[in-house]
Scaffold this active site. Structure first.
Site, PDB file in Angstrom:
ATOM      1  N   ASP A  59       0.684  -1.293  -0.022  1.00  0.00           N
ATOM      2  CA  ASP A  59      -0.320   0.051   0.052  1.00  0.00           C
ATOM      3  C   ASP A  59       1.096   1.238   0.119  1.00  0.00           C
ATOM      4  OD1 ASP A  59      -2.146  -1.536  -0.012  1.00  0.00           O
ATOM      5  OD2 ASP A  59      -2.782  -1.597   1.885  1.00  0.00           O
ATOM      6  N   GLY A  60       2.388   0.940   0.656  1.00  0.00           N
ATOM      7  CA  GLY A  60       3.021   2.019   0.480  1.00  0.00           C
ATOM      8  C   GLY A  60       3.003   2.917  -1.072  1.00  0.00           C
ATOM      9  N   ASN A 133      -4.233   8.281   2.577  1.00  0.00           N
ATOM     10  CA  ASN A 133      -4.053   7.838   3.562  1.00  0.00           C
ATOM     11  C   ASN A 133      -4.990   8.612   5.239  1.00  0.00           C
ATOM     12  OD1 ASN A 133      -4.059   5.191   3.132  1.00  0.00           O
ATOM     13  ND2 ASN A 133      -2.649   4.168   4.473  1.00  0.00           N
ATOM     14  N   ASP A 134      -3.422   9.690   5.152  1.00  0.00           N
ATOM     15  CA  ASP A 134      -3.485  10.196   6.382  1.00  0.00           C
ATOM     16  C   ASP A 134      -2.290  11.784   6.716  1.00  0.00           C
ATOM     17  OD1 ASP A 134      -1.063   8.797   7.420  1.00  0.00           O
ATOM     18  OD2 ASP A 134      -2.746   7.171   8.567  1.00  0.00           O
ATOM     19  N   ASP A 163      -0.027  12.578  22.477  1.00  0.00           N
ATOM     20  CA  ASP A 163       0.831  12.022  21.484  1.00  0.00           C
ATOM     21  C   ASP A 163       0.807  12.541  20.210  1.00  0.00           C
ATOM     22  OD1 ASP A 163       1.956  10.383  23.559  1.00  0.00           O
ATOM     23  OD2 ASP A 163       2.006   8.787  22.173  1.00  0.00           O
ATOM     24  N   GLN A 234       5.819   8.937   4.902  1.00  0.00           N
ATOM     25  CA  GLN A 234       6.306   9.756   3.649  1.00  0.00           C
ATOM     26  C   GLN A 234       6.494  10.767   4.166  1.00  0.00           C
ATOM     27  OE1 GLN A 234       4.513   7.774   0.202  1.00  0.00           O
ATOM     28  NE2 GLN A 234       4.639   5.793   0.533  1.00  0.00           N
TER      29      GLN A 234
END
Length: 280
Positions: A59-60, A133-134, A163, A234
């Site tokens: 997926d990356g 994704n995010d 966090d 990334q």
């Protein structure tokens, strides 16, 4: 279609072998192809001049391709060589049949929403990126609490001591957000998921929001020396106190070939073991 770009995840031993097979297959169809090595962290690469992109990895690899392909409305054909395959939905044994269907114009193509992320410092944009994704705002070092203020469409939403915080798309709801306790959202739904990470409050819960509104995350003073923003795991950049992170829906959607609802739920059951009960 005349030319394709094949993105090869260099950490997958089988990716180069498969890339050569696909390149030969395309050549016999009268299509040219170029190869691009992806090491997991390389930056933007111009996809200008290509009609579609094939990704060979997990997926990356798709996330990398999506950031670049969406700007040019180029479809992404994702072959899964990774562990999960929520986005990279074409399995290695079926690539030839699925690619044949795609080249004939008969493949299912899903359009997925993407995040448009900008960081403002003293009213100037100092960082921008796109994410499928995010986007995550957190301390650079783990187990470090930071302070954030979150506004939605100009209205105060929450103040967090945690966090960090994750803003994911529906597509990204099965990634880091799910690991942090966020809900899994059908990727065909249009939504933002706001998920605090290890919040110092029992009342902090994930929130599902309409993507038609804009999110603003303000970095407050805290003891953490280094706070960073990361898009799709990334694209990373350090933040300063009083920086403002704006997250909105990108104007275009990425085109994912063969990303059917059936493949998503198959991955949900087989990869995350989501079955509804211990003996389901």
């Amino acid at each position: 279609m005349k030319k394709a770009l094949i993105v090869i995840n260099t950490s997958k031993n089988e990716s180069m072998i498969l890339a050569n097979e696909i390149s030969l297959f395309l050549s016999k169809k009268g299509l040219k192809s170029d190869l691009l090595n992806f090491d997991g962290f390389c930056g933007d690469f111009s996809f200008e001049g290509y009609d579609f992109v094939l990704t060979l990895g997990g997926d990356g690899t798709v996330l990398f391709a999506a950031r670049n392909a969406v700007r040019l409305d180029i479809p992404v054909f994702p072959v899964n060589l990774g562990q999960f395959g929520f986005i990279a939905s074409v399995q290695p044994f079926e690539w030839k049949n699925e690619l044949e269907t795609f080249l004939n114009g008969d493949a299912f193509i899903e359009k997925r929403a993407m995040l448009d992320v900008k960081v403002f410092r003293d009213s100037k944009v100092v960082y921008s990126s796109l994410g499928l994704n995010d986007v995550v705002v957190s301390a650079k070092r783990g187990a470090t609490t930071i302070s954030l203020s979150v506004n939605y469409d100009g209205l105060p939403l929450c103040k967090l001591k945690s966090d960090g915080v994750i803003v994911s798309t529906s597509t990204g709801s099965t990634a880091y957000s799910a690991a942090a306790g966020g809900p899994i959202v059908d990727p065909h739904l249009s939504a933002f998921v706001l998920t605090p990470v290890n919040s110092f409050s029992l009342s902090s819960r994930p929130v599902v929001l309409s993507p038609d509104g804009d999110l603003e995350i303000v970095v407050e003073q805290s003891r953490a020396k280094e706070i960073c923003i990361t898009v799709d795991g990334q694209e990373a950049e350090l933040l300063n106190s009083e920086d403002k992170v704006f997250v909105s829906k990108y104007e275009k959607k990425v085109q994912l070939v063969c990303a059917t609802r059936e493949k998503f739920y198959n991955a949900l059951r087989s990869k995350l073991n989501w079955s509804g009960g211990p003996h389901a």
